[in-house]
Write a protein that holds these residues in place. Structure first.
Motif, PDB file in Angstrom:
ATOM      1  N   GLN A 189      39.705 -55.859  42.086  1.00 51.29           N
ATOM      2  CA  GLN A 189      40.466 -54.670  42.477  1.00 51.29           C
ATOM      3  C   GLN A 189      40.566 -54.508  43.987  1.00 51.29           C
ATOM      4  O   GLN A 189      41.557 -53.954  44.483  1.00 51.29           O
ATOM      5  CB  GLN A 189      39.828 -53.413  41.865  1.00 51.29           C
ATOM      6  N   VAL A 190      39.558 -54.979  44.717  1.00 54.07           N
ATOM      7  CA  VAL A 190      39.623 -54.848  46.185  1.00 54.07           C
ATOM      8  C   VAL A 190      40.278 -56.066  46.817  1.00 54.07           C
ATOM      9  O   VAL A 190      40.353 -56.169  48.045  1.00 54.07           O
ATOM     10  CB  VAL A 190      38.222 -54.626  46.789  1.00 54.07           C
ATOM     11  N   GLY A 191      40.737 -56.995  45.998  1.00 59.75           N
ATOM     12  CA  GLY A 191      41.490 -58.133  46.511  1.00 59.75           C
ATOM     13  C   GLY A 191      40.665 -59.299  47.008  1.00 59.75           C
ATOM     14  O   GLY A 191      41.194 -60.180  47.695  1.00 59.75           O
ATOM     15  N   ASP A 192      39.372 -59.347  46.670  1.00 62.94           N
ATOM     16  CA  ASP A 192      38.532 -60.464  47.104  1.00 62.94           C
ATOM     17  C   ASP A 192      38.499 -61.506  45.983  1.00 62.94           C
ATOM     18  O   ASP A 192      37.587 -61.546  45.151  1.00 62.94           O
ATOM     19  CB  ASP A 192      37.121 -59.973  47.435  1.00 62.94           C
ATOM     20  N   GLY A 238      36.518 -45.758  39.059  1.00 60.77           N
ATOM     21  CA  GLY A 238      37.527 -46.350  39.931  1.00 60.77           C
ATOM     22  C   GLY A 238      37.092 -46.506  41.375  1.00 60.77           C
ATOM     23  O   GLY A 238      37.925 -46.785  42.241  1.00 60.77           O
ATOM     24  N   SER A 239      35.794 -46.356  41.649  1.00 67.44           N
ATOM     25  CA  SER A 239      35.291 -46.476  43.030  1.00 67.44           C
ATOM     26  C   SER A 239      34.781 -47.894  43.264  1.00 67.44           C
ATOM     27  O   SER A 239      33.593 -48.120  43.483  1.00 67.44           O
ATOM     28  CB  SER A 239      34.204 -45.434  43.291  1.00 67.44           C
ATOM     29  N   HIS A 240      35.695 -48.851  43.212  1.00 70.41           N
ATOM     30  CA  HIS A 240      35.328 -50.261  43.291  1.00 70.41           C
ATOM     31  C   HIS A 240      34.820 -50.648  44.672  1.00 70.41           C
ATOM     32  O   HIS A 240      33.866 -51.422  44.793  1.00 70.41           O
ATOM     33  CB  HIS A 240      36.532 -51.116  42.911  1.00 70.41           C
ATOM     34  N   GLU A 255      24.944 -58.197  31.842  1.00 66.92           N
ATOM     35  CA  GLU A 255      24.642 -56.976  32.574  1.00 66.92           C
ATOM     36  C   GLU A 255      25.761 -56.578  33.531  1.00 66.92           C
ATOM     37  O   GLU A 255      26.882 -56.334  33.094  1.00 66.92           O
ATOM     38  CB  GLU A 255      23.282 -57.105  33.264  1.00 66.92           C
ATOM     39  N   PHE A 256      25.513 -56.543  34.836  1.00 64.20           N
ATOM     40  CA  PHE A 256      26.455 -55.950  35.787  1.00 64.20           C
ATOM     41  C   PHE A 256      27.576 -56.884  36.223  1.00 64.20           C
ATOM     42  O   PHE A 256      28.492 -56.466  36.934  1.00 64.20           O
ATOM     43  CB  PHE A 256      25.704 -55.490  37.048  1.00 64.20           C
ATOM     44  N   LEU A 257      27.539 -58.146  35.828  1.00 63.21           N
ATOM     45  CA  LEU A 257      28.449 -59.127  36.406  1.00 63.21           C
ATOM     46  C   LEU A 257      29.912 -58.868  36.061  1.00 63.21           C
ATOM     47  O   LEU A 257      30.804 -59.098  36.891  1.00 63.21           O
ATOM     48  CB  LEU A 257      28.045 -60.536  35.966  1.00 63.21           C
ATOM     49  N   GLY A 258      30.191 -58.398  34.851  1.00 66.92           N
ATOM     50  CA  GLY A 258      31.573 -58.099  34.491  1.00 66.92           C
ATOM     51  C   GLY A 258      32.174 -57.007  35.356  1.00 66.92           C
ATOM     52  O   GLY A 258      33.237 -57.208  35.977  1.00 66.92           O
ATOM     53  N   PRO A 259      31.557 -55.805  35.433  1.00 68.80           N
ATOM     54  CA  PRO A 259      32.082 -54.754  36.305  1.00 68.80           C
ATOM     55  C   PRO A 259      32.145 -55.170  37.775  1.00 68.80           C
ATOM     56  O   PRO A 259      33.075 -54.771  38.488  1.00 68.80           O
ATOM     57  CB  PRO A 259      31.088 -53.604  36.099  1.00 68.80           C
ATOM     58  N   LEU A 260      31.169 -55.966  38.236  1.00 63.23           N
ATOM     59  CA  LEU A 260      31.192 -56.386  39.637  1.00 63.23           C
ATOM     60  C   LEU A 260      32.363 -57.343  39.888  1.00 63.23           C
ATOM     61  O   LEU A 260      33.064 -57.234  40.905  1.00 63.23           O
ATOM     62  CB  LEU A 260      29.870 -57.059  40.005  1.00 63.23           C
ATOM     63  N   ALA A 261      32.592 -58.271  38.965  1.00 59.52           N
ATOM     64  CA  ALA A 261      33.738 -59.173  39.107  1.00 59.52           C
ATOM     65  C   ALA A 261      35.035 -58.376  39.132  1.00 59.52           C
ATOM     66  O   ALA A 261      35.946 -58.652  39.938  1.00 59.52           O
ATOM     67  CB  ALA A 261      33.754 -60.187  37.959  1.00 59.52           C
ATOM     68  N   TYR A 262      35.118 -57.370  38.266  1.00 58.02           N
ATOM     69  CA  TYR A 262      36.322 -56.531  38.222  1.00 58.02           C
ATOM     70  C   TYR A 262      36.505 -55.781  39.545  1.00 58.02           C
ATOM     71  O   TYR A 262      37.640 -55.630  40.025  1.00 58.02           O
ATOM     72  CB  TYR A 262      36.214 -55.542  37.064  1.00 58.02           C
ATOM     73  N   ALA A 263      35.389 -55.331  40.138  1.00 59.83           N
ATOM     74  CA  ALA A 263      35.479 -54.619  41.415  1.00 59.83           C
ATOM     75  C   ALA A 263      36.028 -55.534  42.503  1.00 59.83           C
ATOM     76  O   ALA A 263      36.892 -55.128  43.294  1.00 59.83           O
ATOM     77  CB  ALA A 263      34.102 -54.083  41.802  1.00 59.83           C
ATOM     78  N   TYR A 264      35.547 -56.770  42.557  1.00 55.73           N
ATOM     79  CA  TYR A 264      36.061 -57.711  43.561  1.00 55.73           C
ATOM     80  C   TYR A 264      37.546 -57.978  43.328  1.00 55.73           C
ATOM     81  O   TYR A 264      38.331 -58.107  44.280  1.00 55.73           O
ATOM     82  CB  TYR A 264      35.285 -59.028  43.498  1.00 55.73           C
TER      83      TYR A 264
END
Length: 733
Positions: free
Chosen positions: A616-619, A573-575, A605-614
């Motif tokens: 969650q932070v509202g970007d 949860g540390s997006h 690879e990392f694109l799914g979690p990175l998209a999810y992080a953006y």
């Protein structure tokens, strides 16, 4: 007697009636027509490489049609007014005789067509495998040679390194002969110390000629014997003995190579072989002993090699081959991806660059130095430059299996999986026991779901070398890639020592542990990024975060660190931390996508979690851009026919992020059917919107059942006792 006569009369009447109704002519015509259809179908189906079941369908349809045609010809008759039931036709007006003559002509025409098809097939079209057989005979057989490891006949039996070195140098100089196929070092040396018949060696390595010999060293004198033999009949093309001072060893190598080329002159015209790089005898011996140790890929042996090469360079600072090998061993002793040591890659890589650049400043055309430079560049995320220099090295010495394997890896990194596959298949054909290429080809077959080809590859390798560590490792990888984690853990454990020294085995062994929720063992033996996940799953959040804080993915994309860090940040949860680290270490998304544009062959690879992080932070803007890049990556990968769990899992992530729940569930079901990547994969918050869906709940229980079944194979207790209750299975604390 009267009864027998009546039966004979009845049979004669039946035959006459069959003739009158043209049933016999129809049967003959149907058989000939079926034969013609099958002949044409066989040619066409072979041409389009249709599966075998298609031909079986043709046979089944024609067989089912036979009784229908017979019954129809008996019950019906063709008349000028059309088809009528036979009993409705006036015998005096029947035209069955005229119809029979037409059937005869049609049957004759079809027989002519059948004969024409047979003639064309046998005279104009090649039989299956005929083309490759012809090519094989003229290129891969007549103009081919294997250089076996020379035997050490020295009184003390301590010159194996020298005999191996001489054999390898001869192999290298023969590689300069145009149109000559030279079997790879690993496979040629696999017969060292065996009594394998030369004809069998020729068959296994697919070569027509074999060079064998021996070395006897006494004091400062050396005796070298060499024989060039035809593999099929044992005929000696030449045999020679050389007694020389050790200072003349380079001249001996050149002389043997020239004699071989002269013996092959009838097949290869215009051979010119250049002299090998020369140095002092002591420096050369140290170089040979070091290279022999590097070939083992054992840490202790490579540490000895590093010391030997240091001494060789002290003796002769201008000996480029020793500098090149010093660069290689420096890199191999690092903790980079696919290496064997524990030295920080950030320190080892610059040092290795220094050695190899010095070697190339002395000899810019030294193939082994160019190859090692390419390896370093590829592992420093300079894939395009690596490919160029590796291709140049391979052109200078086509026998270097290491070089071809590194070029294949660089091609994978550069988004060229089919080109990489071709390279790996070429290596395995020429050097079938070269473990790294066989292992990488196994992964490529598994990536596209061709597990039968992967199994055949392992079987062929084992036929030559037996169940050695490379074969056991390959079996372990194949087991994991086929969804058999318990078998993978057992097999890879046999290739795994404590403390671990082989990073590739360590990597896959730990993935198999994570797939069955053995987090304690994974935390103990895995790579740091795997330990991070294991500690998080066990609830050791402080330890996991401490490891995460020490991970940098700057210039280290080849090790997939960003992928694992992004997944961990998503689970934890540390997006914001992930978003901030990408910004600080990479900069803009443009730069991120540029660096990692095509380096994806196992999903996105990392694109799914990175998209999810953006998200969650509202970007929203960066979320959309990353999701779009994810789609581009997966669509690009789809062109090479991926059929593995990671590809479909990332498709499920993409669909879930787009809000397409049906597509996400379907992709997840396909992914799980291909195997379990790690036990807690369905804990991803990307799938939170699916948790109440019956199909998703069924998948969770399927994963839990798989995990416990694999744990049971290893004598481990079930991970969760609540699997068969209404409580949702979970693999995290």
């Amino acid at each position: 007697m009267a009864l027998q006569s009546n039966r004979g009369a009845g049979l004669s009447q039946l035959i006459e009636e069959l003739k009158r109704r043209n049933v016999i002519r129809v049967v003959v015509a149907y058989v000939v027509a079926s034969w013609l259809v099958l002949q044409v179908a066989d040619i066409v189906l072979q041409g389009i490489e249709a599966p075998a079941w298609v031909m079986k369908v043709f046979l089944l349809v024609l067989a089912l049609g036979f009784p229908i045609v017979v019954l129809f010809s008996w019950a019906y008759e063709l008349t000028p007014e059309g088809i009528k039931r036979e009993q409705e036709v006036d015998r005096s007006q029947s035209i069955t005789g005229h119809t029979g003559r037409k059937l005869n002509l049609i049957t004759i025409a079809m027989l002519v067509a059948v004969l024409a098809v047979v003639v064309i097939e046998r005279t104009m079209l090649p039989a299956p495998g005929e083309v490759s057989s012809v090519v094989h005979t003229t290129t891969a057989t007549d103009k081919s040679i294997a250089v076996l490891a020379f035997e050490d006949l020295s009184p003390e039996g301590d010159q194996a390194y020298f005999a191996d070195g001489l054999s390898e140098e001869l192999l290298n100089v023969l590689a300069q002969v145009g149109d000559l196929k030279v079997a790879g070092r690993t496979s040629s040396f696999a017969f060292k110390g065996t009594n394998t018949d030369l004809r069998e060696i020729g068959e296994l390595l697919n070569v027509a000629h074999i060079l064998e010999g021996s070395v006897r060293k006494a004091g400062d004198r050396i005796r070298v014997t060499a024989q060039l033999i035809k593999a099929d009949d044992g005929f000696h093309l030449f045999s020679a003995t050389y007694d020389r001072d050790l200072d003349d060893i380079f001249a001996v190598q050149d002389e043997i190579a020239q004699k071989i080329s002269a013996a092959l002159l009838t097949e290869i015209v215009g051979t010119q072989i250049e002299a090998v790089a020369q140095t002092s005898t002591e420096a050369y011996e140290l170089y040979l002993m070091a290279r022999q140790r590097i070939h083992t890929r054992e840490v202790t042996a490579m540490l000895e090699a590093e010391t030997m090469l240091g001494r060789a360079v002290e003796i002769d600072p201008e000996y480029a081959p020793a500098l090149a090998q010093k660069a290689l061993v420096t890199y191999l002793l690092s903790d980079s991806g696919g290496t064997y040591g524990d030295r920080p890659a950030g320190e080892a890589l610059p040092a290795a660059y220094g050695y190899v650049d010095e070697a190339l400043s002395i000899d810019g055309d030294l193939a082994e130095a160019l190859a090692i430079k390419g390896l370093l560049l590829d592992n420093d995320d300079q894939n395009t430059e690596a490919i160029v220099i590796l291709q140049r090295a391979l052109a200078l010495n086509p026998t270097m299996s290491d070089t071809a394997n590194w070029l294949a890896l660089a091609s994978f990194s550069n988004g060229r999986p089919m080109e990489a596959r071709r390279l790996l298949e070429d290596i395995v054909e020429r050097d079938p026991t070269y473990g790294p290429a066989a292992g990488n080809l196994l992964f490529e077959y598994a990536r596209s779901g061709e597990h039968d080809l992967a199994e055949s590859l392992v079987t062929r390798t084992a036929r030559i070398v037996g169940e050695n560590s490379d074969v056991v490792e390959m079996r372990g990888h194949l087991a994991f890639l086929s969804g058999q984690s318990a078998d993978a853990i057992t097999l890879l454990g046999r290739s795994f020592s404590d403390p671990p020294v082989q990073s590739t085995v360590r990597l896959w062994h730990t993935w198999a542990l994570l797939s069955i929720a053995d987090f304690e063992q994974a935390a103990e033996t895995g790579h740091p990024f795997q330990q991070m996940h294991a500690h998080w799953a066990m609830g050791d959040l402080e330890v996991a975060e401490e490891i995460a804080a020490g991970i940098s993915f700057r210039n280290r994309f080849a090790t997939n660190l960003l992928q694992w860090l992004a997944q961990y940040r998503m689970f934890a949860g540390s997006h914001q931390a992930l978003v901030d680290q990408v910004a600080s270490e990479i900069g803009s998304l443009d730069r991120l996508f540029e660096l990692h544009a095509e380096n994806r062959i196992w999903g996105s690879e990392f694109l799914g979690p990175l998209a999810y992080a953006y998200l969650q932070v509202g970007d929203e803007a960066k979320f959309r851009r990353t999701l779009e890049s994810m789609g581009v990556a997966l669509d690009l990968q789809a062109k090479s026919n991926p059929d593995n769990r990671w590809y479909f899992f990332n498709r499920a992530e993409q669909a879930a992020l787009q809000g397409d729940m049906e597509a996400a569930l379907s992709a997840l079901e396909t992914s799980i059917a291909r195997g379990i990547s790690f036990a807690y994969q369905l804990e991803s918050p990307i799938f939170d919107s699916l948790r109440s869906e019956p199909r998703f709940i069924a998948l969770e229980k399927q994963v839990a059942a798989y995990v416990d079944a694999e744990r049971a194979k290893l004598g481990m207790p079930p991970y969760r006792e609540a699997i068969d209750t209404n409580e949702r299975p979970s693999f995290v604390n």
